[in-house]
Motif scaffolding. Structure first.
Motif, PDB file in Angstrom:
ATOM      1  N   ASP A  42       0.951  -1.288   0.091  1.00 17.70           N
ATOM      2  CA  ASP A  42      -0.107   0.033   0.217  1.00 17.70           C
ATOM      3  C   ASP A  42       0.814   1.234   0.040  1.00 17.70           C
ATOM      4  O   ASP A  42       2.041   1.261  -0.069  1.00 17.70           O
ATOM      5  CB  ASP A  42      -1.070   0.002   1.131  1.00 17.70           C
ATOM      6  CG  ASP A  42      -0.328   0.352   2.428  1.00 17.70           C
ATOM      7  OD1 ASP A  42       0.647   1.000   2.721  1.00 17.70           O
ATOM      8  OD2 ASP A  42      -1.196   0.269   3.400  1.00 17.70           O
ATOM      9  N   ASN A  43       0.047   2.235  -0.027  1.00 17.96           N
ATOM     10  CA  ASN A  43       0.792   3.850   0.008  1.00 17.96           C
ATOM     11  C   ASN A  43       1.923   4.130   1.154  1.00 17.96           C
ATOM     12  O   ASN A  43       2.735   4.704   0.878  1.00 17.96           O
ATOM     13  CB  ASN A  43      -0.360   4.598   0.155  1.00 17.96           C
ATOM     14  CG  ASN A  43       0.159   6.171   0.037  1.00 17.96           C
ATOM     15  OD1 ASN A  43       0.727   6.631  -0.908  1.00 17.96           O
ATOM     16  ND2 ASN A  43      -0.004   6.996   1.265  1.00 17.96           N
ATOM     17  N   PHE A  44       1.621   3.188   2.253  1.00 13.49           N
ATOM     18  CA  PHE A  44       2.792   3.419   3.286  1.00 13.49           C
ATOM     19  C   PHE A  44       3.641   2.352   3.007  1.00 13.49           C
ATOM     20  O   PHE A  44       4.681   2.453   4.243  1.00 13.49           O
ATOM     21  CB  PHE A  44       1.865   3.232   4.562  1.00 13.49           C
ATOM     22  CG  PHE A  44       0.880   4.299   4.737  1.00 13.49           C
ATOM     23  CD1 PHE A  44       1.098   5.265   5.395  1.00 13.49           C
ATOM     24  CD2 PHE A  44      -0.398   3.969   4.456  1.00 13.49           C
ATOM     25  CE1 PHE A  44       0.115   6.429   5.474  1.00 13.49           C
ATOM     26  CE2 PHE A  44      -1.413   4.983   4.646  1.00 13.49           C
ATOM     27  CZ  PHE A  44      -1.277   6.063   5.088  1.00 13.49           C
TER      28      PHE A  44
ATOM     29  N   TYR B 208      -2.281  -1.789  15.929  1.00 15.57           N
ATOM     30  CA  TYR B 208      -1.204  -1.224  15.674  1.00 15.57           C
ATOM     31  C   TYR B 208      -0.306  -0.636  16.832  1.00 15.57           C
ATOM     32  O   TYR B 208       0.589  -0.108  16.760  1.00 15.57           O
ATOM     33  CB  TYR B 208      -1.342   0.030  14.606  1.00 15.57           C
ATOM     34  CG  TYR B 208      -1.858  -0.404  13.497  1.00 15.57           C
ATOM     35  CD1 TYR B 208      -0.930  -0.760  12.219  1.00 15.57           C
ATOM     36  CD2 TYR B 208      -3.229  -0.339  12.941  1.00 15.57           C
ATOM     37  CE1 TYR B 208      -1.676  -0.998  10.978  1.00 15.57           C
ATOM     38  CE2 TYR B 208      -3.489  -0.774  11.816  1.00 15.57           C
ATOM     39  CZ  TYR B 208      -2.715  -1.193  10.992  1.00 15.57           C
ATOM     40  OH  TYR B 208      -3.181  -1.704   9.620  1.00 15.57           O
ATOM     41  N   HIS B 209      -1.025  -0.088  17.764  1.00 19.17           N
ATOM     42  CA  HIS B 209      -0.714   0.690  18.827  1.00 19.17           C
ATOM     43  C   HIS B 209       0.580  -0.156  19.745  1.00 19.17           C
ATOM     44  O   HIS B 209       1.391   0.361  20.390  1.00 19.17           O
ATOM     45  CB  HIS B 209      -1.787   0.745  20.110  1.00 19.17           C
ATOM     46  CG  HIS B 209      -2.694   1.666  19.639  1.00 19.17           C
ATOM     47  ND1 HIS B 209      -3.576   2.358  20.387  1.00 19.17           N
ATOM     48  CD2 HIS B 209      -2.882   1.998  18.285  1.00 19.17           C
ATOM     49  CE1 HIS B 209      -4.513   3.135  19.508  1.00 19.17           C
ATOM     50  NE2 HIS B 209      -4.156   2.921  18.352  1.00 19.17           N
TER      51      HIS B 209
ATOM     52  N   ALA C 276       3.336  -1.411  18.460  1.00 19.92           N
ATOM     53  CA  ALA C 276       4.488  -1.294  17.753  1.00 19.92           C
ATOM     54  C   ALA C 276       5.101   0.199  18.154  1.00 19.92           C
ATOM     55  O   ALA C 276       4.402   1.183  18.524  1.00 19.92           O
ATOM     56  CB  ALA C 276       4.313  -1.260  16.090  1.00 19.92           C
ATOM     57  N   GLU C 277       6.438   0.028  18.190  1.00 19.80           N
ATOM     58  CA  GLU C 277       7.413   1.131  18.439  1.00 19.80           C
ATOM     59  C   GLU C 277       7.803   1.654  17.234  1.00 19.80           C
ATOM     60  O   GLU C 277       7.947   0.807  16.366  1.00 19.80           O
ATOM     61  CB  GLU C 277       8.521   0.905  19.461  1.00 19.80           C
ATOM     62  CG  GLU C 277       7.913   0.791  20.926  1.00 19.80           C
ATOM     63  CD  GLU C 277       7.232   1.822  21.416  1.00 19.80           C
ATOM     64  OE1 GLU C 277       7.655   2.931  21.532  1.00 19.80           O
ATOM     65  OE2 GLU C 277       6.188   1.748  22.266  1.00 19.80           O
TER      66      GLU C 277
ATOM     67  N   TYR D  12       6.342   0.492  11.707  1.00 21.81           N
ATOM     68  CA  TYR D  12       5.714   1.683  12.111  1.00 21.81           C
ATOM     69  C   TYR D  12       6.905   2.892  11.977  1.00 21.81           C
ATOM     70  O   TYR D  12       7.843   2.934  12.196  1.00 21.81           O
ATOM     71  CB  TYR D  12       5.618   1.702  13.650  1.00 21.81           C
ATOM     72  CG  TYR D  12       4.857   2.966  14.000  1.00 21.81           C
ATOM     73  CD1 TYR D  12       3.888   3.619  13.289  1.00 21.81           C
ATOM     74  CD2 TYR D  12       5.175   3.376  15.462  1.00 21.81           C
ATOM     75  CE1 TYR D  12       3.276   4.663  13.955  1.00 21.81           C
ATOM     76  CE2 TYR D  12       4.669   4.563  15.662  1.00 21.81           C
ATOM     77  CZ  TYR D  12       3.804   5.259  15.101  1.00 21.81           C
ATOM     78  OH  TYR D  12       2.970   6.437  15.449  1.00 21.81           O
ATOM     79  N   LYS D  13       6.346   3.940  10.977  1.00 21.77           N
ATOM     80  CA  LYS D  13       7.150   5.045  10.484  1.00 21.77           C
ATOM     81  C   LYS D  13       8.152   4.532   9.644  1.00 21.77           C
ATOM     82  O   LYS D  13       9.394   5.267   9.276  1.00 21.77           O
ATOM     83  CB  LYS D  13       7.310   5.885  11.691  1.00 21.77           C
ATOM     84  CG  LYS D  13       6.355   6.505  12.506  1.00 21.77           C
ATOM     85  CD  LYS D  13       6.362   7.740  12.691  1.00 21.77           C
ATOM     86  CE  LYS D  13       5.081   8.175  13.583  1.00 21.77           C
ATOM     87  NZ  LYS D  13       5.093   9.688  14.111  1.00 21.77           N
TER      88      LYS D  13
END
Lengths: 258, 258, 258
Positions: free
Chosen positions: A173-175, A212-213, A215-216, A235-236
């Motif tokens: 996906d886009n991310f 999702y929370h 994950a760091e 994540y990020k």
């Protein structure tokens, strides 16, 4: 009046999408048009089908989905309208509609059968006209002669046994998140009471997060997403780049003997 | 109430397009706004004009087309509204409107002439206000002082004789298809009963297809498209890359002596 | 009924944006949805906040702004609705809303507090539901328990003295123009009757233009833009590339002793 959605591979630098909208609004200025995406990769039926399958059911029943993905250029392609899960779909008979649902269709018609026309822009001349009629209240059976079947592409299937679920990435996906074809439904049936290992690239995980929370930043996470499909992300970060994975990369879950 | 369309070179990463929409909706929340494109190349008047020319007539007569392409930054540029082919056009007097139709305009006014304002964002402060008024039913003559003429750019013309049509690529579309300025109307008049050769890059063709369906994957095809213009494409390939052609590349049709 | 705007970092190649729209339209098919942008850089709160701050006030008071930027993935993030400057904002409590206005908020609620749900797609399951309710006329206080404060990121501040205004580029726009955080309000107060020098990259300017029209093609121009912020551009060129500047580059104005 029903909503008309648009899903195309036409991009946004040309007049094609606006011409389709203009045709619909010329026939019924009161219709509401909702863009799903015009950034499907050119002629990428799998991409278009994935997006449509993921979202059509969020619209109200009766919504008319006009699909213009790889819709010109095929020999012998007919233009069709389908009723499926109480939604309407209009597009080329190119196999895409076989990928969007596992249910049987309710009705299907050839929408260029009553007064057949040759067109180099069927998305506007044929699809848009049918979409405006359907959304304005016409019966699907009034749009053309019934057809008993239509072309159906078949997606990559998952191999699932008591020891293994072997799946693949079906969408980046886009991310950069990697969405697989491994479903929570299959996993829940097969995993009961067992430990398991999820393997992909050089990674081995023994836990799937519940949100999702957990994950760091920079962490790789596994989650069953809102589509009920196993998703791998960082994540990020862009998981595809960081893990070296892409469309069709293998993802396997092995269950320990219990 | 009329539809308002938006055509800009503003892209989609900033607030500019939303600010124009917000201004229109603030003045009349009931107006329907249809995006044509916001991906016109920055300040590319030829690109904007090609897209607008190709689609405006598909909208209902009376539609208001707000055009924000290369619309700030020119010295001495006025803001104008034009009635042309029973459509309304609002934008900077930068020559673009000369490229969208071969017909004469019906009316033209300077929309910053009644209470002139200085603005660094005329698309919102001047164009959007005029568009909302026009679409809400105001007469074009109420928007400002009449002007007798406006700036008109002139497009690349086609050279057509009994032996030769010499044209050029005027648009490379999202699929890499090459749209030329050679019209079917001209071709039909000059080709009657004659054999011909279409020449471009290193290719020579002696046949123009009547629809896309006649091409096989990887084949080059020639077709008069839905705009009535000769188009060169490669089915499931990017013709511009594969043929080494781009905007302004020459395309010639020579007719055999009969 | 109020307008619902959407601002996301979701891009346009996936189903995410359409799923949010579909949810809103399923709850109230009559709502008008206006896209602000879906091209905010992934998880770039500063980018999203800049665009939202620049445009929200152009919409009518009472508009509902759904913001899905970096809105999944943070630990302990709550979903909130805020009333601020008579507009409504819905999104993750990730600090973004602290950057969009210098005014105090009127009300704030936790929109996942009444029947808390776990969701991997809160933008659709929580934000869209709250947006549809608010835009349909529900009171913000009916959406959840009041909260006394929310997370506020703080933007880069300008250092302003009688001798110097030291600012930075806070946005490189679609045209390559460099928008700074130096405001016309500050400049007007400090510059009265004094000569000044604007310094950035290797450039030194002693004049700020009053409109874009004063620039010739290829010229660098300085202007206070429609947001009241100092903007550096090159007419028909990309200032960021040509000047070697980017987000966070320094721009200083020094005032001569009078």
């Amino acid at each position: 009046m029903a909503i008309v959605t648009l899903l195309t591979d036409s991009g946004e630098t040309d007049h094609y999408v606006a011409a389709i909208k203009a045709k619909i609004l010329s026939l019924n200025p009161g219709l509401a048009i909702a863009d799903i995406s015009h950034k499907i990769l050119p002629c990428d039926i799998a991409h278009g089908a994935f997006v449509l399958r993921s979202v059509f059911n969020d619209f109200p029943k009766g919504t008319v989905h006009l699909v213009a993905v790889d819709s010109t250029g095929n020999s012998d392609t007919t233009s069709i309208a389908i009723q499926l899960e109480d939604h309407f779909f209009i597009g080329a008979d190119n196999g895409l509609f076989g990928l969007i649902s596992d249910k049987s269709h309710q009705q299907a018609v050839d929408i260029n059968s009553i007064s057949p026309m040759a067109s180099t822009f069927p998305e506007k001349d044929i699809f848009a006209v049918a979409a405006a009629k359907l959304a304005s209240g016409a019966a699907i059976t009034s749009l053309g002669k019934p057809i008993s079947s239509f072309k159906k592409m078949i997606g990559r299937s998952v191999k699932a046994t008591r020891k293994l679920i072997a799946g693949h990435v079906i969408r980046v996906d886009n991310f950069g998140n990697l969405i697989t074809n491994i479903s929570k439904v299959d996993f829940d049936i097969l995993s009961k009471g067992k430990n398991y290992t999820v393997a992909f690239a050089r990674e081995r995980f023994r836990k799937i997060n519940s949100n999702y929370h957990q994950a760091e930043q920079g962490d790789c996470f596994l989650i069953f997403n809102s589509l009920g499909l196993l998703e791998i992300g960082i994540y990020k970060g862009r998981a595809n780049d960081l893990l070296g994975m892409e469309l069709d990369s293998a993802v396997n879950i092995t269950f320990d003997e219990s």
